[in-house]
Design a protein around this motif. Structure first.
Motif, PDB file in Angstrom:
ATOM      1  N   LYS B 383       0.855  -1.189   0.000  1.00  0.00           N
ATOM      2  CA  LYS B 383       0.000   0.000   0.000  1.00  0.00           C
ATOM      3  C   LYS B 383       0.887   1.234   0.000  1.00  0.00           C
ATOM      4  N   SER B 384       0.376   2.302  -0.557  1.00  0.00           N
ATOM      5  CA  SER B 384       1.119   3.553  -0.502  1.00  0.00           C
ATOM      6  C   SER B 384       1.190   4.014   0.957  1.00  0.00           C
ATOM      7  N   PRO B 385       2.368   4.455   1.415  1.00  0.00           N
ATOM      8  CA  PRO B 385       2.491   4.862   2.820  1.00  0.00           C
ATOM      9  C   PRO B 385       1.583   6.038   3.176  1.00  0.00           C
ATOM     10  N   GLU B 386       1.287   6.883   2.227  1.00  0.00           N
ATOM     11  CA  GLU B 386       0.422   8.039   2.471  1.00  0.00           C
ATOM     12  C   GLU B 386      -0.485   8.178   1.271  1.00  0.00           C
ATOM     13  N   ARG B 397      -8.492   8.244  -3.502  1.00  0.00           N
ATOM     14  CA  ARG B 397      -7.221   7.785  -2.922  1.00  0.00           C
ATOM     15  C   ARG B 397      -7.191   7.929  -1.402  1.00  0.00           C
ATOM     16  N   SER B 398      -7.858   8.969  -0.883  1.00  0.00           N
ATOM     17  CA  SER B 398      -7.817   9.168   0.570  1.00  0.00           C
ATOM     18  C   SER B 398      -8.985   8.491   1.285  1.00  0.00           C
ATOM     19  N   LYS B 399      -9.873   7.837   0.489  1.00  0.00           N
ATOM     20  CA  LYS B 399     -11.009   7.152   1.133  1.00  0.00           C
ATOM     21  C   LYS B 399     -10.539   5.882   1.820  1.00  0.00           C
ATOM     22  N   LYS B 400     -11.021   5.681   3.024  1.00  0.00           N
ATOM     23  CA  LYS B 400     -10.639   4.478   3.757  1.00  0.00           C
ATOM     24  C   LYS B 400     -11.183   3.238   3.051  1.00  0.00           C
ATOM     25  N   GLY B 401     -10.371   2.213   2.986  1.00  0.00           N
ATOM     26  CA  GLY B 401     -10.814   0.956   2.399  1.00  0.00           C
ATOM     27  C   GLY B 401     -10.814   0.970   0.882  1.00  0.00           C
ATOM     28  N   SER B 402     -10.458   2.123   0.301  1.00  0.00           N
ATOM     29  CA  SER B 402     -10.461   2.183  -1.153  1.00  0.00           C
ATOM     30  C   SER B 402      -9.198   1.531  -1.699  1.00  0.00           C
ATOM     31  N   ASN B 403      -9.363   0.737  -2.743  1.00  0.00           N
ATOM     32  CA  ASN B 403      -8.195   0.109  -3.350  1.00  0.00           C
ATOM     33  C   ASN B 403      -7.720   0.896  -4.556  1.00  0.00           C
ATOM     34  N   PHE B 404      -8.274   2.092  -4.689  1.00  0.00           N
ATOM     35  CA  PHE B 404      -7.915   2.905  -5.839  1.00  0.00           C
ATOM     36  C   PHE B 404      -7.058   4.071  -5.399  1.00  0.00           C
ATOM     37  N   PRO B 405      -6.073   4.487  -6.123  1.00  0.00           N
ATOM     38  CA  PRO B 405      -5.532   3.805  -7.291  1.00  0.00           C
ATOM     39  C   PRO B 405      -4.573   2.715  -6.855  1.00  0.00           C
ATOM     40  N   LYS B 406      -4.268   1.816  -7.775  1.00  0.00           N
ATOM     41  CA  LYS B 406      -3.277   0.788  -7.474  1.00  0.00           C
ATOM     42  C   LYS B 406      -1.942   1.463  -7.210  1.00  0.00           C
ATOM     43  N   TYR B 407      -1.183   0.910  -6.250  1.00  0.00           N
ATOM     44  CA  TYR B 407       0.133   1.474  -5.969  1.00  0.00           C
ATOM     45  C   TYR B 407       1.138   0.844  -6.930  1.00  0.00           C
ATOM     46  N   ASP B 408       1.288   1.494  -8.067  1.00  0.00           N
ATOM     47  CA  ASP B 408       2.257   1.016  -9.055  1.00  0.00           C
ATOM     48  C   ASP B 408       2.736   2.200  -9.883  1.00  0.00           C
ATOM     49  N   GLU B 409       3.316   1.936 -11.033  1.00  0.00           N
ATOM     50  CA  GLU B 409       3.909   3.038 -11.784  1.00  0.00           C
ATOM     51  C   GLU B 409       2.860   4.013 -12.348  1.00  0.00           C
ATOM     52  N   PRO B 487     -11.587   5.012 -11.776  1.00  0.00           N
ATOM     53  CA  PRO B 487     -11.469   5.115 -13.235  1.00  0.00           C
ATOM     54  C   PRO B 487     -10.182   4.484 -13.754  1.00  0.00           C
ATOM     55  N   GLN B 488     -10.215   4.124 -15.035  1.00  0.00           N
ATOM     56  CA  GLN B 488      -8.997   3.701 -15.727  1.00  0.00           C
ATOM     57  C   GLN B 488      -8.345   4.971 -16.236  1.00  0.00           C
ATOM     58  N   ILE B 489      -7.368   5.480 -15.527  1.00  0.00           N
ATOM     59  CA  ILE B 489      -6.777   6.757 -15.907  1.00  0.00           C
ATOM     60  C   ILE B 489      -5.688   6.539 -16.949  1.00  0.00           C
ATOM     61  N   LYS B 490      -5.796   7.307 -18.019  1.00  0.00           N
ATOM     62  CA  LYS B 490      -4.762   7.210 -19.049  1.00  0.00           C
ATOM     63  C   LYS B 490      -3.575   8.079 -18.656  1.00  0.00           C
ATOM     64  N   SER B 491      -2.433   7.747 -19.217  1.00  0.00           N
ATOM     65  CA  SER B 491      -1.268   8.566 -18.893  1.00  0.00           C
ATOM     66  C   SER B 491      -1.359   9.881 -19.659  1.00  0.00           C
ATOM     67  N   LEU B 492      -0.681  10.875 -19.118  1.00  0.00           N
ATOM     68  CA  LEU B 492      -0.672  12.205 -19.718  1.00  0.00           C
ATOM     69  C   LEU B 492      -0.262  12.134 -21.196  1.00  0.00           C
ATOM     70  N   SER B 493       0.802  11.388 -21.460  1.00  0.00           N
ATOM     71  CA  SER B 493       1.305  11.361 -22.841  1.00  0.00           C
ATOM     72  C   SER B 493       0.304  10.709 -23.787  1.00  0.00           C
ATOM     73  N   GLU B 494      -0.414   9.720 -23.270  1.00  0.00           N
ATOM     74  CA  GLU B 494      -1.398   9.037 -24.102  1.00  0.00           C
ATOM     75  C   GLU B 494      -2.554   9.984 -24.447  1.00  0.00           C
ATOM     76  N   ILE B 495      -2.971  10.779 -23.459  1.00  0.00           N
ATOM     77  CA  ILE B 495      -4.101  11.688 -23.703  1.00  0.00           C
ATOM     78  C   ILE B 495      -3.737  12.756 -24.732  1.00  0.00           C
ATOM     79  N   ILE B 496      -2.509  13.261 -24.641  1.00  0.00           N
ATOM     80  CA  ILE B 496      -2.173  14.398 -25.501  1.00  0.00           C
ATOM     81  C   ILE B 496      -1.375  14.026 -26.748  1.00  0.00           C
ATOM     82  N   LYS B 497      -1.192  12.708 -27.007  1.00  0.00           N
ATOM     83  CA  LYS B 497      -0.241  12.349 -28.074  1.00  0.00           C
ATOM     84  C   LYS B 497      -0.691  12.822 -29.462  1.00  0.00           C
ATOM     85  N   ASN B 498      -2.009  12.847 -29.704  1.00  0.00           N
ATOM     86  CA  ASN B 498      -2.456  13.239 -31.039  1.00  0.00           C
ATOM     87  C   ASN B 498      -2.942  14.680 -31.116  1.00  0.00           C
TER      88      ASN B 498
END
Lengths: 294, 500
Positions: B383-386, B397-409, B487-498
């Motif tokens: 889990k993310s420390p904070e 992200r700050s909701k208790k018990g929420s598994n969103f967002p995943k703690y990854d890249e 939500p399935q959040i897209k990366s910044l570069s993906e949103i603005i690539k075109n």
């Protein structure tokens, strides 16, 4: 929409004001009643200055940020004996209110941290001049001076958290006129009027709060946050009733958090403890200064 | 004497164990005390007769268990001992009375604690061949007077602790963690300040002993910068300005996290790949700090992170100074989007992107600080420390018990859209920027919340009227993400690539 009062966060834009009045009459150099199991005794004045120094220290470290203090709080610290004076010798009475910044250059001494536990009575920095004690109890004079300071401050900070005044004393004001009917007695009514006027000074967030903490000579016989004057009427000391009349009722939004300080305050209870021992003094002080923790 | 535990010579007491080791064992047992004791240890009651008997049993191997009538006990026939005074009816200083008097010397205020350490020692005695009754009461009593510092300071905590934990596990069937642990107060600013005021004694390494810290009031108030559960002290070490990060809250695994993070950065040349990140060193047990615990005052070593001090101003201050300078803002926006792309392509994440953690140096180059929430592949599944600064994070992200967002890249995806979009908007329409609200840049938790409630704040109306394709497409995505819980959040570069 009506906003809840006593709700404003103290910030640089809207700082708070803490006013401390410390009785420096000769009797403040008598020992303070502490927990009976504790062999260490302090004078009442020592107890007051330790607690106050620690509060000032906590405020300064909270704002100590990269070479400058964030000024979220203004202070007035006045002592009264034969007259009213600043118990911080490097600050003159006319300089008040001061900001946290000013504290940085006005301390008396820096001592080594104690080796042992760090609690609410340790501060390495001493601001309060220990030679302040002696003389009478010119409380009326002090409240008169402080009223002007609060009035001026509120004009500049209309949106701030309301000023909080804590008066730390162990006796009766004696700069009062004689009672018309009984020449043996003093007439406290000028002090009542003055305090009522101070309580009326307000910001958009509420009225100025006056709290009185009376320090004990003898153990036992508390009056804590009395609601009715009857609760202090039987106490022989005229200060008991006088301080009751001077105190504000504890603001309703504070009642909830009182329990966290070990107090059970009834609605309408006065912001006042009579004959307090050290522990209650400390809790009262922390409770009264809690809004500065925003 | 040679200590049975550390095997070092000492001369404090005629005892099989030196003061230092005894303290370590005791502090350790305090920290990870078994459930057997914790229930009672906080109860401050006068010693009962039963406890005295128990102590006698523990310390002198008396066989005085609860209901046994000692007058008929086979060890002391004909003796009647007053259990309060230790005196015997035989009137002589007999064996029974002298043993019992000794027991009474063990601090009577809290015999339970004394029992606890005797219990621990008894279990250890098998391993170390310590006969606990050979440990003088004076030495055990000294544990209760923390005013006396341990005499010969040694650094063998490493040797003894893992073994000790193993032993305890074996003998006491103890779990390594539990909610009923004895509480040792984690140090805060004042405790750290006190330690740093005595830096020659409290730091382990020479470089910190000789470091110059910045004091506002010498030895009383340190210059500091506050974080979420850390604070940072600027200081000079060997001529270079450094930032020392200290922890003000106990966080599970924080030590391990920083060790792994530090190793990962070095092994993968992260600083070379992503120069916006700053190299740091983690010191596991560097600064000795004294705090309160349930059993008195305890000195322990605490970790710190050392980093280069980044001269510059934080992103919010930079925007406040330059909000009318469109090209400067766009330059920062470009650096920022490149930076987050590099993070993600290296499978890592910052975890707490917000303006105070983004420093713009005098060359207008961006540097990122505060790695408390940093993600690396080793942390996958944790889990993310904070939950990060909430004005820049998805409300879930700050909701208790929420598994969103995943703690990854992908952890920075939401915050990077918020920051990048804010920069674009201000560069295009500086009037929208509110100087009084500079710390949040533009958006805030409040705005996210009202959007979730279906309200459209003025700010959003104003943004919607800006004619800029990139801003509008980012805004559209942001609004969509805010409304959904995960939500399935897209990366910044993906949103603005075109979009250009």
């Amino acid at each position: 929409m009506l906003n809840a009062l006593y709700n404003k966060r103290m910030s640089r834009a809207n700082p708070g004001l803490m006013v401390f009045l410390i009785d420096c009459s000769a009797s403040m150099s008598f020992p303070m009643v502490r927990d009976s199991t504790d062999p260490e005794t302090w004078t009442k004045f020592q107890a007051a200055s330790m607690i106050l120094d620690n509060f000032l220290y906590q405020c300064t470290i909270k704002c100590a940020s990269e070479d400058k203090y964030k000024d979220y709080l203004d202070f007035v610290i006045l002592g009264y004996g034969d007259n009213t004076f600043s118990p911080i010798s490097k600050i003159s009475t006319s300089e008040y209110p001061i900001s946290v910044n000013k504290l940085d250059s006005s301390y008396e001494s820096v001592e080594d941290f104690p080796e042992q536990e760090l609690d609410e009575t340790n501060s390495p920095i001493k601001w309060i001049n220990s030679d302040s004690v002696g003389g009478n109890t010119a409380m009326l004079n002090a409240f008169t001076k402080v009223k002007k300071i609060i009035e001026d401050w509120v004009k500049k900070h209309p949106d701030s958290y309301p000023p909080i005044l804590l008066n730390i004393s162990d006796g009766m004001a004696n700069d009062l006129p004689r009672d018309d009917e009984d020449n043996e007695k003093l007439d406290p009514s000028p002090l009542f009027e003055l305090c009522n006027e101070i309580k009326k000074i307000q910001t958009n967030d509420g009225n100025t709060v006056i709290g009185n903490i009376h320090l004990s000579n003898v153990p036992g016989g508390y009056a804590k946050f009395p609601v009715s004057i009857d609760e202090v009427m039987d106490i022989e000391d005229p200060a008991a009733v006088t301080l009751f009349e001077m105190s504000s009722a504890v603001p309703a939004p504070w009642l909830e958090k009182a329990q966290g300080f070990g107090f059970d305050i009834r609605p309408g209870g006065k912001f006042y403890i009579y004959n307090s021992d050290f522990d209650s003094f400390l809790s009262f002080f922390k409770f009264g200064t809690d809004p500065t923790n925003g | 004497m040679r200590c049975e535990v550390c095997k070092k010579e000492f001369d404090e007491y005629e005892s099989p164990i030196c003061d230092n080791c005894l303290r370590k064992i005791w502090n350790k047992s305090n920290e990870e005390m078994t459930n057997k004791w914790v229930k009672y240890l906080n109860v401050q009651k006068p010693t009962t007769l039963r406890q005295k008997k128990y102590l006698a049993t523990m310390y002198r191997r008396f066989d005085w268990i609860d209901d046994v009538d000692y007058t008929t006990h086979e060890d002391f026939p004909g003796h009647e001992i007053n259990l309060n005074s230790g005196e015997c009816s035989c009137g002589k200083n007999c064996d029974a009375s002298s043993k019992f008097s000794e027991v009474l010397e063990i601090l009577p205020e809290n015999s339970l604690r004394t029992s606890a350490i005797l219990y621990v020692l008894e279990k250890l005695s098998k391993q170390y061949k310590i006969i606990q009754s050979k440990i003088p009461i004076k030495q055990i009593n000294a544990l209760w007077h923390p005013k006396l510092p341990p005499k010969n300071k040694t650094n063998n905590a490493e040797e003894i602790n893992p073994l000790f934990i193993k032993l305890r596990k074996k003998f006491l069937g103890e779990k390594t963690s539990g909610s009923n642990q004895i509480h040792v107060e984690w140090p805060h600013y004042v405790h750290y300040t006190r330690s740093i005021a005595k830096k020659e004694k409290t730091f382990d390494s020479e470089k910190f002993k000789n470091a110059d810290f910045e004091w506002i009031v010498p030895n009383a108030i340190l210059v500091q910068r506050n974080g979420q559960f850390t604070f940072v002290l600027p200081c000079k070490i060997e001529g270079d300005k450094k930032a020392i990060r200290l922890f003000t809250e106990k966080k599970p695994n924080i030590t391990k996290r920083y060790e792994q993070l530090s190793r990962f950065f070095k092994e993968n040349s992260i600083i070379e790949k992503i120069p916006e990140l700053v190299d740091f060193n983690f010191y596991k047990e560097e600064l000795s700090v004294t705090t309160k615990s349930d059993s008195g005052v305890v000195s322990k070593k605490y970790p710190l992170v050392e980093m280069d001090w980044i001269e510059g101003i934080s992103l919010d201050e930079f925007i406040l100074e330059n909000f009318q300078n469109s090209s400067k803002l766009l330059d920062i926006a470009d650096q920022f989007s490149e930076f987050v792309e590099k993070l993600e392509s290296n499978k890592i994440g910052h975890g707490d992107l917000h303006p105070k953690n983004i420093i713009i140096d005098s060359n207008q180059k961006m540097k990122l600080i505060d790695y408390d929430c940093f993600y690396i592949p080793l942390f996958k599944g944790q889990k993310s420390p904070e939950s990060g600064q909430s004005d820049f994070q998805h409300p879930s992200r700050s909701k208790k018990g929420s598994n969103f967002p995943k703690y990854d890249e992908t952890i920075d995806r939401f915050s990077s859209i918020v920051i990048y979009l804010s920069l674009l908007i201000i560069s295009k329409e500086p009037e929208i920027y509110d100087e009084k609200n500079s710390e949040n840049i533009l958006f805030s938790e409040e705005i996210f919340d009202s959007l979730r409630e279906g309200k459209i704040p003025n700010l959003i109306e104003n943004i919607k009227s800006i004619s800029d394709e990139k801003i509008q497409i980012l805004m559209k995505h942001l609004l969509e993400y805010i409304k959904l819980d995960s939500p399935q959040i897209k990366s910044l570069s993906e949103i603005i690539k075109n979009v250009r």
